[in-house]
Design an enzyme around this catalytic site. Structure first.
Site, PDB file in Angstrom:
ATOM      1  N   LYS A 152       3.380 -15.827   1.344  1.00 53.98           N
ATOM      2  CA  LYS A 152       3.291 -16.397  -0.005  1.00 53.98           C
ATOM      3  C   LYS A 152       4.725 -16.641  -0.484  1.00 53.98           C
ATOM      4  O   LYS A 152       5.140 -16.195  -1.573  1.00 53.98           O
ATOM      5  CB  LYS A 152       2.523 -15.413  -0.912  1.00 53.98           C
ATOM      6  CG  LYS A 152       2.135 -15.964  -2.261  1.00 53.98           C
ATOM      7  CD  LYS A 152       1.052 -17.015  -2.222  1.00 53.98           C
ATOM      8  CE  LYS A 152       0.812 -17.568  -3.615  1.00 53.98           C
ATOM      9  NZ  LYS A 152      -0.038 -18.782  -3.605  1.00 53.98           N
ATOM     10  N   ASP A 184      -3.140 -18.486   0.663  1.00 51.82           N
ATOM     11  CA  ASP A 184      -4.315 -19.058  -0.018  1.00 51.82           C
ATOM     12  C   ASP A 184      -4.911 -20.206   0.798  1.00 51.82           C
ATOM     13  O   ASP A 184      -6.136 -20.284   0.984  1.00 51.82           O
ATOM     14  CB  ASP A 184      -3.981 -19.495  -1.457  1.00 51.82           C
ATOM     15  CG  ASP A 184      -2.602 -20.111  -1.583  1.00 51.82           C
ATOM     16  OD1 ASP A 184      -1.887 -20.203  -0.568  1.00 51.82           O
ATOM     17  OD2 ASP A 184      -2.226 -20.523  -2.694  1.00 51.82           O
ATOM     18  N   ASP A 235      -5.196  -7.184   5.547  1.00 51.04           N
ATOM     19  CA  ASP A 235      -6.405  -6.415   5.226  1.00 51.04           C
ATOM     20  C   ASP A 235      -7.537  -7.374   4.853  1.00 51.04           C
ATOM     21  O   ASP A 235      -8.671  -7.291   5.353  1.00 51.04           O
ATOM     22  CB  ASP A 235      -6.075  -5.481   4.049  1.00 51.04           C
ATOM     23  CG  ASP A 235      -7.149  -4.446   3.792  1.00 51.04           C
ATOM     24  OD1 ASP A 235      -8.127  -4.401   4.559  1.00 51.04           O
ATOM     25  OD2 ASP A 235      -7.015  -3.688   2.816  1.00 51.04           O
ATOM     26  N   TYR A 240       0.819  -1.221   0.000  1.00 52.48           N
ATOM     27  CA  TYR A 240       0.000   0.000   0.000  1.00 52.48           C
ATOM     28  C   TYR A 240       0.850   1.268   0.000  1.00 52.48           C
ATOM     29  O   TYR A 240       0.365   2.352  -0.311  1.00 52.48           O
ATOM     30  CB  TYR A 240      -0.944   0.027   1.209  1.00 52.48           C
ATOM     31  CG  TYR A 240      -2.016  -1.048   1.170  1.00 52.48           C
ATOM     32  CD1 TYR A 240      -2.260  -1.789   0.026  1.00 52.48           C
ATOM     33  CD2 TYR A 240      -2.795  -1.310   2.287  1.00 52.48           C
ATOM     34  CE1 TYR A 240      -3.234  -2.772  -0.013  1.00 52.48           C
ATOM     35  CE2 TYR A 240      -3.778  -2.299   2.264  1.00 52.48           C
ATOM     36  CZ  TYR A 240      -3.983  -3.021   1.104  1.00 52.48           C
ATOM     37  OH  TYR A 240      -4.952  -3.994   1.076  1.00 52.48           O
ATOM     38  N   ASP A 292     -10.842  -9.029   7.562  1.00 52.64           N
ATOM     39  CA  ASP A 292     -12.270  -8.897   7.239  1.00 52.64           C
ATOM     40  C   ASP A 292     -12.928 -10.268   7.110  1.00 52.64           C
ATOM     41  O   ASP A 292     -14.073 -10.462   7.525  1.00 52.64           O
ATOM     42  CB  ASP A 292     -12.460  -8.114   5.937  1.00 52.64           C
ATOM     43  CG  ASP A 292     -12.604  -6.620   6.184  1.00 52.64           C
ATOM     44  OD1 ASP A 292     -12.419  -6.204   7.354  1.00 52.64           O
ATOM     45  OD2 ASP A 292     -12.891  -5.868   5.240  1.00 52.64           O
TER      46      ASP A 292
END
Ligand code: NAD
Length: 360
Positions: A190, A222, A246, A140, A250
């Site tokens: 990852k 994943d 992020d 980000y 959620d």
């Protein structure tokens, strides 16, 4: 005397923070902690009073405190303003000014609310996990980033970059949190594709050596997403970078099914932090005494544990919240479809939690 700053904000923010303050006062007095409150404006209420969503004085007030309890910001009244002076700018501004690099999002299913989840009750029962997300680095904020055109083809790019100091400090937060919980950290990565994840692997392993009492495992992001739905009860603390965190925070939140129940913390170094419910300012019910104050009250529990170093007080608050729900008290947002029981308001819910702390 420890100073705590309350920034109630907009909409239901003042209603829910008022109940969290009552609960914190009661628990602190019970545990012999002396706190004093200071209050400031943020978001739309600050725009109305001062023409800006966040004043420097408020940042200074927070800097001189042990922790900040925030309500929520925003609402239709300020939606037409330009992006630079919108209420959300106050929230982003204070996070940046206070150097809040670690975002903590617990997702716990209180047995009395297990039916609120979209997952089967037998899958969600017993979930009690914490997502620790790096908040100020990664893709980000990484450079280079941008958009352009080459040979008539449009392109866009971002950079996922971390240095070892950023990884080490968020990893330490995760291990310290695990010590307050069930002593297990899952590092989400990852590394089969990303070099930056391979750096995370190395640094997480190095930090883990200082926490021999905490076990560590690594999980590809994943497969972690799948496991969060299939077997969420297996996780204790998850630590990861900004982008993965992020998304997963959620996802984990949604598993609980109750927006009005979710607390959060954003921490700087030394245990200082800003504590706030995950929900927004809920303008549709603001001022009607209908808001669920439990997310704010549980944010107060995180403040007790992290900034005031009082895990016993935090446990008292969580037990009182569970007992209140077990006793059948519900604000409107917690009612399941077709459920027929009386609904209580925001203040009454605060009263009931206080009563179960022995301090009505
Ligand atoms: P919201 O979370 O405010 O509300 C979504 C729905 O959930 C509404 O129906 C609301 O009534 C209900 N709800 C939320 N919290 C509740 C509670 N504690 N008790 C009972 N019901 C509750 O999200 P939204 O409607 O998308 O946003 C409203 C405003 O809040 C917007 O201005 C948005 O920008 C702002 N917002 C602020 C924050 C924050 O301050 N951290 C976060 C999200 C949204």
């Amino acid at each position: 005397m420890d100073r705590i700053v309350s920034l109630p904000g907009d909409g239901i923010g003042p209603e829910v923070t008022a109940q969290a303050r009552r609960v914190l006062d009661a628990v602190c007095s019970h545990h012999g902690l002396e706190i004093e409150w200071a209050e400031g404006l943020i978001g739309g209420s600050s725009i109305d009073a001062h023409g800006t969503p966040l004043q420097d004085e408020v940042i200074e007030l927070c800097r001189g405190s042990r922790g900040v309890l925030l309500g929520a910001v925003g609402g239709p009244k300020w939606d037409a303003l330009s992006v630079d002076v919108r209420p959300e700018k106050g929230l982003l501004g204070i996070r940046k000014a206070l150097g809040l690099f670690a975002n903590l999002r617990p997702a716990a299913v209180i047995p009395a609310l297990a039916d609120a989840s979209a997952l089967r009750p037998e899958v969600v029962r017993g979930i009690d996990l914490l997502v620790v997300r790096e908040l100020t680095g990664g893709i980000y904020f990484g450079e280079p980033k941008g958009r352009g055109e080459e040979g008539g083809v449009r392109r866009g790019w971002n950079t996922m970059v971390y240095d070892e100091t950023e990884v080490a400090r968020i990893t330490r937060v995760a291990f310290e949190q695990a010590r307050l919980r069930r002593n297990h950290v899952t590092h989400v990565h990852k590394a089969n594709v990303l070099d930056v994840s391979q750096l995370w692997m190395d640094v997480v392993e190095e930090v883990a050596k200082d926490f021999a009492d905490v076990t560590l495992s690594h999980q590809l992001v994943d497969s972690c997403a799948m496991l969060l739905v299939r077997d969420p009860g297996r996780f204790d603390v998850l630590v990861t970078g900004n982008l993965f965190g992020d998304i997963l925070s959620d996802q984990a939140a949604e598993i609980t099914g109750s927006l009005g129940m979710l607390p959060s913390a954003s921490l700087a170094t030394g245990g200082f932090g800003l504590f706030e419910p995950v929900h927004g300012s809920a303008p549709d019910i603001a001022g009607k005494d209908q808001a669920n104050p439990l997310a704010a009250i549980l944010s107060g529990a995180m403040l007790l544990e992290t900034s005031l170093d009082c895990p016993a007080g935090a446990a008292d608050v969580r037990a009182a919240v569970s007992a209140t729900l077990e006793a059948g008290f519900r604000t409107g947002d917690l009612l399941l479809e077709g459920e027929d029981r009386p609904v209580v308001g925001c203040r009454r819910m605060g009263d009931e939690v206080l009563a179960r702390l022995g301090a009505k």
